[in-house]
Motif scaffolding. Structure first.
Motif, PDB file in Angstrom:
ATOM      1  N   SER A 162       0.799  -1.218   0.000  1.00 43.47           N
ATOM      2  CA  SER A 162       0.000   0.000   0.000  1.00 43.47           C
ATOM      3  C   SER A 162       0.836   1.275   0.000  1.00 43.47           C
ATOM      4  N   ASP A 163       2.077   1.215   0.463  1.00 45.40           N
ATOM      5  CA  ASP A 163       2.925   2.398   0.552  1.00 45.40           C
ATOM      6  C   ASP A 163       3.696   2.576  -0.759  1.00 45.40           C
ATOM      7  N   PRO A 164       3.391   3.638  -1.521  1.00 45.53           N
ATOM      8  CA  PRO A 164       4.079   3.815  -2.815  1.00 45.53           C
ATOM      9  C   PRO A 164       5.580   4.067  -2.669  1.00 45.53           C
ATOM     10  N   ARG A 165       6.013   4.725  -1.588  1.00 43.36           N
ATOM     11  CA  ARG A 165       7.446   4.954  -1.395  1.00 43.36           C
ATOM     12  C   ARG A 165       8.167   3.636  -1.137  1.00 43.36           C
ATOM     13  N   ARG A 166       7.541   2.765  -0.374  1.00 41.27           N
ATOM     14  CA  ARG A 166       8.134   1.450  -0.106  1.00 41.27           C
ATOM     15  C   ARG A 166       8.220   0.645  -1.406  1.00 41.27           C
ATOM     16  N   GLN A 211       8.414   1.864  -4.409  1.00 36.43           N
ATOM     17  CA  GLN A 211       9.457   2.475  -5.233  1.00 36.43           C
ATOM     18  C   GLN A 211      10.846   2.043  -4.763  1.00 36.43           C
ATOM     19  N   LEU A 212      11.068   2.030  -3.444  1.00 38.70           N
ATOM     20  CA  LEU A 212      12.363   1.617  -2.906  1.00 38.70           C
ATOM     21  C   LEU A 212      12.662   0.167  -3.261  1.00 38.70           C
ATOM     22  N   PHE A 213      11.703  -0.702  -3.044  1.00 36.47           N
ATOM     23  CA  PHE A 213      11.917  -2.120  -3.337  1.00 36.47           C
ATOM     24  C   PHE A 213      12.143  -2.347  -4.827  1.00 36.47           C
ATOM     25  N   LEU A 243      13.504   4.495   4.712  1.00 35.12           N
ATOM     26  CA  LEU A 243      12.621   5.478   4.076  1.00 35.12           C
ATOM     27  C   LEU A 243      12.651   6.828   4.800  1.00 35.12           C
ATOM     28  N   ALA A 244      12.819   6.788   6.121  1.00 31.98           N
ATOM     29  CA  ALA A 244      12.897   8.043   6.878  1.00 31.98           C
ATOM     30  C   ALA A 244      14.167   8.821   6.532  1.00 31.98           C
ATOM     31  N   PRO A 268      17.718   6.656  -7.553  1.00 30.99           N
ATOM     32  CA  PRO A 268      18.828   5.732  -7.295  1.00 30.99           C
ATOM     33  C   PRO A 268      20.013   6.371  -6.576  1.00 30.99           C
ATOM     34  N   ASP A 269      20.324   7.624  -6.896  1.00 30.58           N
ATOM     35  CA  ASP A 269      21.458   8.289  -6.238  1.00 30.58           C
ATOM     36  C   ASP A 269      21.191   8.488  -4.746  1.00 30.58           C
ATOM     37  N   ASP A 270      19.954   8.813  -4.410  1.00 33.19           N
ATOM     38  CA  ASP A 270      19.593   8.989  -2.998  1.00 33.19           C
ATOM     39  C   ASP A 270      19.697   7.668  -2.243  1.00 33.19           C
ATOM     40  N   VAL A 271      19.298   6.576  -2.892  1.00 31.87           N
ATOM     41  CA  VAL A 271      19.372   5.255  -2.261  1.00 31.87           C
ATOM     42  C   VAL A 271      20.837   4.872  -2.050  1.00 31.87           C
TER      43      VAL A 271
END
Length: 146
Positions: A2-6, A8-10, A51-52, A60-63
């Motif tokens: 349900s979490d779009p940020r999660r 996107q990260l995965f 995520l926090a 990708p650069d932020d990750v």
């Protein structure tokens, strides 16, 4: 999930290429993450922690920067994500992995029985641990009664 940020990260961690699906396609409801968390509850807060540390809109650069800043947290995230990803039947089929299978040895032996029997029939071979080993000795001495 349900979490779009999660999601996107995965998906940045497992983008999917060729026959292998992206993470969101392999585990759309998050059921596989839940399975991993039953076994590894210590990983439960890891995605939220990562995520926090990321900006609201990340790429990708932020990750990569987050991975460099919090190496243990990022490694834990990878354990969680890849552990769940490879539980997916679609992923296992895509990579040609049918799972572990129990195999039995043939009943006619494994080919070294003769060597094992000869070794068991030979006299014990040992050395007195108080005597230093002679590097020039050709073989280990045979036990002999004192």
């Amino acid at each position: 999930m349900s979490d779009p940020r999660r999601t996107q990260l995965f998906d940045l961690l497992v983008p999917g290429r060729g026959p292998s699906p992206a993470y969101s396609a392999a585990d759309p409801a998050g059921a596989l993450i839940a399975r991993v968390l039953k076994i590894r509850p210590d990983l439960a807060g890891v995605p939220d922690r990562i995520l926090a540390a990321l900006p609201e809109a990340f790429g990708p650069d932020d990750v990569e920067a987050c991975a460099a800043a919090d190496r243990p947290g990022f490694e834990a995230l990878l354990e969680l994500v890849f552990g769940a990803y490879f539980l997916s039947p679609a992923v296992r089929h895509a990579i040609g992995y049918d799972g572990q299978q129990a195999l039995t040895l043939p009943r006619d032996g494994f080919g070294a029985e003769e060597q094992a029997v000869a070794m068991m029939a030979a006299p014990p071979r040992w050395r007195d641990p108080r005597v230093p080993v002679d590097p020039e000795a050709s073989e280990c001495p045979t036990a002999s009664p004192q």
